[in-house]
Design an enzyme around this catalytic site. Structure first.
Site, PDB file in Angstrom:
ATOM      1  N   ARG A 243       0.856  -1.213  -0.147  1.00 12.02           N
ATOM      2  CA  ARG A 243      -0.168  -0.050   0.075  1.00 12.02           C
ATOM      3  C   ARG A 243       0.886   1.278   0.041  1.00 12.02           C
ATOM      4  O   ARG A 243       2.097   1.281   0.654  1.00 12.02           O
ATOM      5  CB  ARG A 243      -0.716  -0.193   1.254  1.00 12.02           C
ATOM      6  N   GLU A 272      -4.455   7.564  -5.179  1.00  8.58           N
ATOM      7  CA  GLU A 272      -4.695   6.625  -6.248  1.00  8.58           C
ATOM      8  C   GLU A 272      -6.061   7.064  -7.107  1.00  8.58           C
ATOM      9  O   GLU A 272      -6.830   7.365  -6.141  1.00  8.58           O
ATOM     10  CB  GLU A 272      -4.860   5.316  -6.159  1.00  8.58           C
ATOM     11  N   HIS A 291      -1.475   0.190  -9.890  1.00  5.75           N
ATOM     12  CA  HIS A 291      -2.119  -0.752  -8.778  1.00  5.75           C
ATOM     13  C   HIS A 291      -2.667  -1.978  -9.392  1.00  5.75           C
ATOM     14  O   HIS A 291      -3.674  -2.383  -9.328  1.00  5.75           O
ATOM     15  CB  HIS A 291      -3.002  -0.088  -8.122  1.00  5.75           C
TER      16      HIS A 291
END
Length: 329
Positions: A243, A272, A291
């Site tokens: 993360r 994000e 991601h």
């Protein structure tokens, strides 16, 4: 007349870009509820999230960028089960969910082969200068000097859950020496995983590649900061597929700008999607990914299937993969 399906209203509030919609799994999900509301755009704030899910008794959460804080959960009086696609649940207030009687489930372990492969690919892309050389060739240039190798180097794996353990195997498979750090090291785990457990500072000093695989918790937030980056070799690479908030992003940018470390391969970020013009996008010693570590097709389908199985098992009275146990029926 009672419902013939286990749930009254199933909401998928955040399937953007579409992962579950349009797949063979979509009809299986739809079969679980009398009504289904499927959104293929992401809500932009808590108010919009609440507007989408307030009446739901079941939710499949696709994107971890969509949060479920207490404010949102309190606005869902009928919600019985929040089924999260993914291992990380740091975007859900689990304590509030349990207090409110809401069960939360996740999909552990499904992405280990795919996320670890992605982490290795990022490490190789940085060390072999794949992106930089691609750009040079497209601009009419050619190789600009030596590239680095991982064979014979030391891989430091931070976090030894399913993904971290698989990353250790991959590192060993290409000839790297592997050391590891975990919150709960034991000699038995070290022997089982085939690694040497070190304290974090020693791992950072020794490793040529540091690969992060910890869940985001209060204990892991910001665990790689300015002091920790200063311990790394100037030739070392940092890989983060965990993360974004595990790393102090400002400190990382500074270290990369000053070439205090050689480079980074990043799949996750503090915000994000990564905002346009972010300092990381201006650096040539970073490889960036959106991601996407778990987005391999087979892994995605298995994870999504598990999120549906969580609903099916809950409806059958045998909840699985529970990370917060509620009491609503």
């Amino acid at each position: 007349m009672p419902n013939s399906k286990p749930f009254s209203l199933l909401v998928v509030p955040d399937d953007e870009p579409p992962a579950l919609a349009g797949t063979p799994l979509e009809p299986r999900a739809r079969a679980l509820a009398e009504q289904v509301q499927w959104h293929t755009t992401r809500p932009s704030n808590n108010h919009e999230i609440i507007a989408r899910i307030a009446e739901a008794d079941a939710i499949i959460n696709i994107r971890s960028a969509v949060p479920f804080p207490r404010e949102v959960l309190e606005a869902c009086p009928n919600l019985k089960l929040l089924s999260v696609w993914g291992t990380g649940v740091d975007h859900v207030d689990l304590a509030a969910a349990e207090e409110l009687g809401i069960t939360v489930s996740n999909t552990p372990g499904y992405g280990a082969p795919y996320v670890s492969e992605h982490a290795l690919a990022l490490a190789l892309a940085v060390s072999r200068q794949i992106v930089q050389n691609d750009r040079r060739i497209r601009q009419g240039g050619w190789a600009a000097g030596f590239i680095d190798e991982l064979y014979g180097k030391t891989l430091g794996v931070v976090g030894t859950g399913a993904i971290g353990r698989r990353m250790a195997q991959l590192g060993q498979g290409i000839g790297m020496d592997v050391v590891a750090w975990t919150f709960n090291p034991t000699p038995e785990r070290a022997q089982e995983y085939g690694v040497e457990f070190l304290d974090l500072d020693d791992l950072l000093r020794r490793s040529d590649v540091v690969s992060l695989h910890v869940a985001l918790t209060p204990d892991s937030q910001g665990m790689i900061g300015r002091d920790q980056l200063a311990l790394m070799k100037p030739t070392a690479i940092l890989v983060n597929v965990a993360r974004g908030a595990v790393v102090d992003e400002a400190a990382l940018v500074e270290a990369l700008q000053q070439h205090a470390i050689a480079g980074a391969g990043l799949d996750v970020f503090e915000v994000e999607p990564l905002p346009p013009g972010h300092p990381l996008t201006l650096l040539d010693n970073v490889v960036l990914a959106p991601h996407a570590g778990s987005m391999a097709y087979n892994g995605t389908m298995r994870g999504l299937e598990m999120s549906i199985e969580n609903l099916e098992q809950y409806a059958a009275g045998s909840p699985v993969n529970v990370v917060a146990r509620g009491s609503r029926t």
